[in-house]
Design a protein around this motif. Structure first.
Motif, mmCIF file in Angstrom:
data_model
loop_
_atom_site.group_PDB
_atom_site.id
_atom_site.type_symbol
_atom_site.label_atom_id
_atom_site.label_comp_id
_atom_site.label_asym_id
_atom_site.label_seq_id
_atom_site.Cartn_x
_atom_site.Cartn_y
_atom_site.Cartn_z
ATOM 1 N N ARG A 133 -3.297 8.796 -4.423
ATOM 2 C CA ARG A 133 -3.777 7.443 -4.164
ATOM 3 C C ARG A 133 -5.299 7.419 -4.326
ATOM 4 O O ARG A 133 -5.980 8.333 -3.877
ATOM 5 C CB ARG A 133 -3.372 6.969 -2.765
ATOM 6 N N VAL A 154 -6.248 0.074 5.387
ATOM 7 C CA VAL A 154 -5.057 0.429 4.619
ATOM 8 C C VAL A 154 -5.003 1.943 4.390
ATOM 9 O O VAL A 154 -3.954 2.579 4.558
ATOM 10 C CB VAL A 154 -5.051 -0.329 3.271
ATOM 11 N N ALA A 176 0.814 -1.223 0.000
ATOM 12 C CA ALA A 176 0.000 0.000 0.000
ATOM 13 C C ALA A 176 0.842 1.266 0.000
ATOM 14 O O ALA A 176 0.330 2.348 -0.313
ATOM 15 C CB ALA A 176 -0.925 0.004 1.213
ATOM 16 N N LEU A 235 -6.147 1.286 -5.082
ATOM 17 C CA LEU A 235 -6.609 0.231 -4.174
ATOM 18 C C LEU A 235 -8.029 -0.130 -4.568
ATOM 19 O O LEU A 235 -8.860 0.749 -4.774
ATOM 20 C CB LEU A 235 -6.604 0.725 -2.723
#
Length: 513
Positions: A338, A286, A262, A364
């Motif tokens: 992210r 995460v 991650a 993710l």
């Protein structure tokens, strides 16, 4: 039809969306009195729903279907002309939308239940209250030939909690749910979905909190079944503050590997497993871990379950055209570092996510598959470019949720040879074996809480070559095992041998190979 001219509907007091759904119109007559117009004035639940929303004293009038249809049609024409028609999801603008204000908020407490005069209302409120107290994730009301069965989903397993011995009461319970969720109480042949909110106070000393319920009504052999998903957002928010991979039950070594994946500057990390296996919660943990304020983190979810500080969270709204794919495209123009995508459901989302991972973003996401090796097959089935996908992918985490033995009643136990053979374990297997017993603390189940078990597949050049050249699954698994991948079954067995769970749970959650 001339009677229509005697009434002037007030769509701010009783919104058109509710009038269309419940087939009732609130209007003023020529004497300036408030009236409720419907084809079924004897419907007690309908009168209750209208009376709860409209504070004025209402005079109920029964009208024919044609008269009601004309009033509703004129209302639709009026709002469409002004561009302010309020749809069933509460979208729109103007006074009508303000008046609706989303789902109604109902109060629920021990005192409120005891004050209810209607037995059906009291029974449903008590049932909802019990499900909240038990921390059930879902409440199931299943119609039978004699009435209804009430069950909770507790720690992922169905638990029978009660019965209703009358089909009439069972039908009234479902009708009451429909009123609360603002569904069509007259429609019994088609599935319906809705939601409502409860303002809950579980004891005199506890605070008041809002709990969301998502309702699914489904026709069945003996009437209608209802399933309620319980979303206690205040509890989820408090849990989110302490959310970590360790608190979810990840082993220290596995948690370290997931964190390393991650924290990579770009690429894709996927979490896979069946529905209800805790994939999204793992991604939240995460995100919490990597959210140190130095990166722009954006999520797109369906729905947003946890509120995360310092993170931009976008809810999917497919009715309005905001899908995962469209939202992800927009997010990439919003300068993220992210990105968390709640779920990869189609080829378009998969392609955009892969491109984002290849162009300097960390992505993710979750995908439905049984294990880490099935993920490749899922992408191939979607028609995704295999080379781009494996180039973008950093790793895959497959997980399940395994019930923990209740600390109050778990009993030491030595398995017989037949028990070990049934679990496909060597006869000389040693460990701290315990058996589920059951007590009041765990509601007789023998289990209290759950922990995550996982298998992790780390991508390397050899593995990427094997996948792109479409090598056999045997070769891919052999390379993964040689590189240190531990299978779900092995992770679950380690949990059993430590005394955290039971052999029965091992066989329920995982398959022996």
């Amino acid at each position: 039809m001339s009677a229509v001219l005697s009434w002037t509907p007030d769509w701010t007091l009783w919104p058109l969306s509710k009038a269309l759904r419940l087939r009732a119109v609130v209007a003023r007559d020529t004497h300036d009195q408030w009236c409720a117009l419907t084809t079924s004035v004897d419907d007690v639940l309908l009168r209750e729903a209208v009376g709860r929303a409209v504070t004025h004293t209402l005079h109920w009038h029964e009208v024919d279907e044609d008269t009601l249809a004309v009033l509703l049609a004129r209302g639709e024409q009026s709002f469409e002309a002004r561009g302010t028609f309020v749809h069933e999801d509460g979208a729109g603008d103007g006074a009508a939308n303000v008046a609706q204000g989303g789902a109604e908020v109902h109060a629920l407490s021990v005192d409120a239940i005891s004050r209810q005069s209607s037995p059906v209302v009291k029974l449903l409120d008590a049932t909802l209250f019990d499900a909240l107290k038990a921390h059930a994730s879902d409440l199931h009301l299943e119609s039978t030939a004699k009435g209804m069965v009430i069950r909770h989903r507790l720690d992922g397993v169905m638990l029978h909690v009660g019965d209703v011995g009358s089909r009439e009461v069972a039908e009234q319970l479902v009708s009451r749910l429909k009123v609360m969720a603002e569904l069509d109480i007259g429609e019994r042949r088609l599935p319906q979905d809705g939601r409502f909110k409860l303002r809950v106070q579980q004891s005199a000393d506890s605070g008041v909190r809002d709990v969301d319920f998502r309702v699914s009504i489904m026709p069945s052999s003996f009437g209608e079944d209802a399933v309620l998903r319980i979303l206690d957002r205040s509890r989820l928010s408090s849990e989110a503050e302490a959310l970590s991979l360790e608190s979810l039950g990840f082993e220290a070594d596995d948690a370290a590997v997931v964190r390393r994946l991650a924290r990579k500057p770009y690429g894709m990390l996927l979490v896979t497993g069946p529905t209800g296996s805790g994939k999204t919660t793992t991604l939240y943990a995460v995100v919490q871990d990597i959210n140190d304020g130095t990166d722009k983190i954006i999520t797109i979810e369906d729905p947003v379950e946890y509120q995360l500080g310092g993170v931009v969270q976008i809810p999917v709204n497919e009715k309005k055209g905001l899908t995962f794919a469209r939202g992800l495209r927009s997010i990439l123009r919003h300068d993220p570092d992210r990105v968390m995508v709640g779920e990869i459901r189609d080829a378009e989302t998969a392609q955009i996510a892969s491109q984002a991972a290849l162009t300097g973003h960390l992505v993710l996401s979750t995908i439905h598959a049984n294990n880490v090796f099935d993920v490749v097959g899922r992408f191939m089935h979607m028609g995704v470019d295999l080379y781009n996908m494996v180039s973008a992918l950093n790793g895959v985490v497959a997980q399940r949720l395994m019930r923990r033995l209740c600390a109050h009643c778990a009993a030491p136990w030595q398995p017989e040879a037949a028990d070990l053979r049934a679990a496909q374990l060597p006869l000389g297997t040693h460990g701290r074996f315990f058996k589920a017993v059951g007590c009041p603390a765990c509601r007789g189940t023998g289990y209290k809480g759950r922990k995550a078990i996982s298998e992790i597949l780390l991508m390397d050049d050899t593995l990427r070559d094997l996948i792109v050249t479409r090598a056999s699954l045997i070769k891919i698994k052999a390379h993964a095992r040689a590189s240190g991948t531990r299978l779900l079954r092995e992770s679950a067995l380690a949990c059993v041998l430590r005394g955290d769970s039971s052999l029965e749970e091992l066989n329920r959650v995982t398959l022996a190979e």
